[in-house]
Design a protein around this motif. Structure first.
Motif, PDB file in Angstrom:
ATOM      1  N   THR A 294      13.279  24.497   9.033  1.00 25.05           N
ATOM      2  CA  THR A 294      13.631  23.550   7.976  1.00 25.05           C
ATOM      3  C   THR A 294      12.420  22.678   7.693  1.00 25.05           C
ATOM      4  N   SER A 295      12.274  22.267   6.449  1.00 28.49           N
ATOM      5  CA  SER A 295      11.099  21.509   6.045  1.00 28.49           C
ATOM      6  C   SER A 295      11.488  20.395   5.086  1.00 28.49           C
ATOM      7  N   ALA A 296      10.772  19.271   5.163  1.00 27.96           N
ATOM      8  CA  ALA A 296      11.061  18.120   4.307  1.00 27.96           C
ATOM      9  C   ALA A 296       9.764  17.395   3.980  1.00 27.96           C
ATOM     10  N   THR A 297       9.714  16.776   2.796  1.00 24.72           N
ATOM     11  CA  THR A 297       8.533  16.012   2.387  1.00 24.72           C
ATOM     12  C   THR A 297       8.879  14.536   2.259  1.00 24.72           C
ATOM     13  N   SER A 298       7.857  13.699   2.386  1.00 29.95           N
ATOM     14  CA  SER A 298       7.993  12.260   2.192  1.00 29.95           C
ATOM     15  C   SER A 298       6.859  11.768   1.293  1.00 29.95           C
ATOM     16  N   HIS A 299       7.214  10.945   0.294  1.00 29.53           N
ATOM     17  CA  HIS A 299       6.239  10.297  -0.596  1.00 29.53           C
ATOM     18  C   HIS A 299       5.451  11.305  -1.424  1.00 29.53           C
TER      19      HIS A 299
ATOM     20  N   MET B 107       0.850  -1.206   0.000  1.00 32.61           N
ATOM     21  CA  MET B 107       0.000   0.000   0.000  1.00 32.61           C
ATOM     22  C   MET B 107       0.878   1.246   0.000  1.00 32.61           C
ATOM     23  N   ALA B 108       0.524   2.223  -0.825  1.00 30.48           N
ATOM     24  CA  ALA B 108       1.332   3.438  -0.944  1.00 30.48           C
ATOM     25  C   ALA B 108       1.284   4.249   0.350  1.00 30.48           C
ATOM     26  N   GLN B 109       2.415   4.842   0.688  1.00 30.86           N
ATOM     27  CA  GLN B 109       2.499   5.705   1.856  1.00 30.86           C
ATOM     28  C   GLN B 109       1.801   7.028   1.567  1.00 30.86           C
ATOM     29  N   GLU B 110       1.148   7.608   2.569  1.00 32.87           N
ATOM     30  CA  GLU B 110       0.468   8.881   2.366  1.00 32.87           C
ATOM     31  C   GLU B 110       1.484  10.019   2.295  1.00 32.87           C
ATOM     32  N   PRO B 111       1.401  10.841   1.262  1.00 30.88           N
ATOM     33  CA  PRO B 111       2.328  11.977   1.160  1.00 30.88           C
ATOM     34  C   PRO B 111       2.190  12.904   2.367  1.00 30.88           C
ATOM     35  N   ARG B 112       3.326  13.388   2.874  1.00 27.36           N
ATOM     36  CA  ARG B 112       3.292  14.230   4.052  1.00 27.36           C
ATOM     37  C   ARG B 112       4.450  15.219   4.029  1.00 27.36           C
ATOM     38  N   ILE B 113       4.366  16.144   4.955  1.00 27.02           N
ATOM     39  CA  ILE B 113       5.418  17.147   5.136  1.00 27.02           C
ATOM     40  C   ILE B 113       5.796  17.169   6.606  1.00 27.02           C
ATOM     41  N   ASP B 114       7.058  17.445   6.880  1.00 35.49           N
ATOM     42  CA  ASP B 114       7.522  17.527   8.259  1.00 35.49           C
ATOM     43  C   ASP B 114       8.409  18.754   8.425  1.00 35.49           C
ATOM     44  N   VAL B 115       8.010  19.613   9.338  1.00 37.39           N
ATOM     45  CA  VAL B 115       8.826  20.767   9.686  1.00 37.39           C
ATOM     46  C   VAL B 115       9.720  20.341  10.834  1.00 37.39           C
ATOM     47  N   GLU B 116      11.013  20.276  10.547  1.00 32.70           N
ATOM     48  CA  GLU B 116      11.957  19.719  11.509  1.00 32.70           C
ATOM     49  C   GLU B 116      12.381  20.739  12.569  1.00 32.70           C
TER      50      GLU B 116
ATOM     51  N   MET C 197       9.297  11.773  -4.463  1.00 35.37           N
ATOM     52  CA  MET C 197       9.060  10.740  -3.461  1.00 35.37           C
ATOM     53  C   MET C 197      10.173  10.757  -2.402  1.00 35.37           C
ATOM     54  N   GLY C 198      10.548   9.552  -1.902  1.00 36.07           N
ATOM     55  CA  GLY C 198      11.595   9.477  -0.892  1.00 36.07           C
ATOM     56  C   GLY C 198      11.093   9.843   0.496  1.00 36.07           C
ATOM     57  N   GLU C 199      11.974   9.684   1.476  1.00 36.54           N
ATOM     58  CA  GLU C 199      11.664   9.980   2.871  1.00 36.54           C
ATOM     59  C   GLU C 199      12.408  11.236   3.320  1.00 36.54           C
TER      60      GLU C 199
END
Length: 444
Positions: free
Chosen positions: A340-345, A1-10, A323-325
């Motif tokens: 700082t900000s990063a996205t996953s999927h 199952m595909a991972q849900e796209p998300r964002i993370d502010v580190e 994509m990517g983590e």
């Protein structure tokens, strides 16, 4: 199952004012540049606007969650007509505030080929009456402005001489507003008498504004709040933006899923399904400013567009990675990291085939930052969205670079579509699109 796209502010922006001196806050805000409402598109000022024969003042046929939208329509009769006979309704698209119907005329009637009349003049020569539909608040909920579109359709039927059917559609969000309006009329068993529906680079599956630019708009607003009007992120937080954008965040500090961050998008899609998803009776046409061959703009995923280093200040913003983590998309640093900000999927939307918009370029110009020409424009409405690819709006991103040349008929929600020869400006009246559309109308 595909991972849900998300964002993370580190590293969170919250409390930036407390951690930096007032001079440092001012310098970060200055580096972010743009004042006023970010992403609002300036009106078309070049060229002459034809004076309409009549202007209809319109009120939505029903309220949406207690709010009744209003608008107006400029009626441009065809050559030789002294009354409305063969109406084509073209609804305005997404922006902040009221529609400018003169600007809409100038935009669609500017020459797309030397020696060729503008699109709207060609329609009038074909005996088609052009009704330009505008909204007093383009950024409110789509369902509210759909009420204005319903009123325009009913007014056109009432004013029309004879019984020629209507053509109804719109550009960008206008195509979604009219899609919903016609579907709702069918669901309510109201005869819209519409033979053809069209959408001009409309985001049937969603539109895209780079997540890092959304976040920077919020960050700028927190550092340099306006007291004399709407904030810099006002367009991003508007109901229509939340309903239209595939990926949306509500602040510079938001961490979490980006496809389901706004309940307004989920509610709108459920409402659209409730009324039938698309109108069934009209023949449905779609025009896409992007290519159909799977080739997008030259925007390598993850490439820094801005990498400002000024004394202790760093501002970095990147093309959306593929994509990517925890793929880094942005950094603001003043000695120690501020944000700082990063996205996953998340897929590489910026470089997808599609109608483009110069959001990166506008940011660079406002902030006085150097930018390579190839980075100025990125995809706003991917081609697969504009042609109504038969996908779930929350899952469709895996097909962003799909070759649409041999697409089976049951793979699109539309009856026919046309893609542009290149990835042209979102909503631009390009020759391949206009000539194809005129051919579709020739037998009407």
């Amino acid at each position: 199952m595909a991972q849900e796209p998300r964002i993370d502010v580190e590293t969170r922006a919250q409390g930036v004012e407390a951690s930096l001196s007032s001079e440092q806050v001012e310098r970060v805000a200055e580096a972010l540049g743009q004042q006023g409402i970010w992403f609002a598109t300036p009106p078309e000022r070049e060229g002459q606007a034809r004076r309409p024969e009549v202007v209809w003042e319109l009120v939505g046929d029903r309220p949406h969650q207690g709010y009744t939208a209003t608008g107006r329509a400029a009626v441009h009769l065809a050559e030789g007509h002294d009354a409305l006979t063969r109406p084509l309704i073209l609804a305005d698209g997404f922006n902040y505030g009221p529609s400018d119907l003169d600007a809409l005329w100038r935009h669609f009637n500017k020459p797309y080929a030397k020696g060729t009349p503008g699109f709207l003049d060609q329609l009038r020569k074909m005996g088609i009456d052009v009704v330009l539909l505008g909204f007093d608040q383009r950024h409110v909920a789509i369902q509210a402005n759909a009420g204005v579109a319903v009123s325009a359709v009913l007014r056109a039927i009432e004013e029309r001489r004879g019984d020629d059917p209507l053509v109804v559609g719109g550009v960008s969000m206008g195509g979604i507003v009219t899609r919903y309006a016609l579907a709702r009329m069918e669901n309510d068993r109201i005869d819209h008498q519409t033979d053809k529906y069209f959408s001009y680079d409309s985001p049937h599956l969603g539109a895209w504004i780079p997540l890092v630019l959304q976040q920077l708009a919020y960050l700028h607003e927190s550092l340099s709040p306006r007291s004399d009007g709407p904030g810099q992120a006002e367009l991003i937080r508007s109901p229509a933006a939340q309903q239209l954008l595939w990926g949306w965040v509500d602040s510079a500090d938001y961490s979490g899923p980006v496809t389901s961050a706004s309940p307004l998008r989920q509610e709108f899609l459920e409402d659209l399904r409730r009324v039938g998803w698309f109108p069934m009776r009209p023949y449905k046409l779609g025009l896409a400013n992007g290519t159909g061959n799977g080739s997008g703009p030259d925007l390598p995923p993850g490439t820094p567009v801005f990498d400002l280093q000024h004394e202790a200040l760093q501002l970095t913003a990147r093309i959306q990675p593929d994509m990517g983590e925890l793929q880094n998309i942005g950094v603001v640093r003043f000695g120690a990291p501020v944000w700082t900000s990063a996205t996953s999927h998340v897929a590489a939307f910026d470089g997808a085939p599609g109608g483009t918009i110069d959001l990166w370029g506008r940011f660079a110009d406002a902030a006085g930052l150097p930018i390579q020409d190839r980075f100025r424009r990125s995809a706003f409405v991917p081609s697969v969205s504009a042609i109504g690819l038969a996908r779930d709006p929350f899952q469709w991103q895996s097909d962003l670079y799909l070759d649409l040349g041999d697409l089976p008929k049951d793979e699109t929600f539309l009856d026919a579509f046309c893609c542009d020869a290149g990835n042209t400006e979102h909503s631009a009246p390009s020759r391949p699109l206009i000539e194809w559309f005129l051919e579709q109308l020739a037998g009407w």
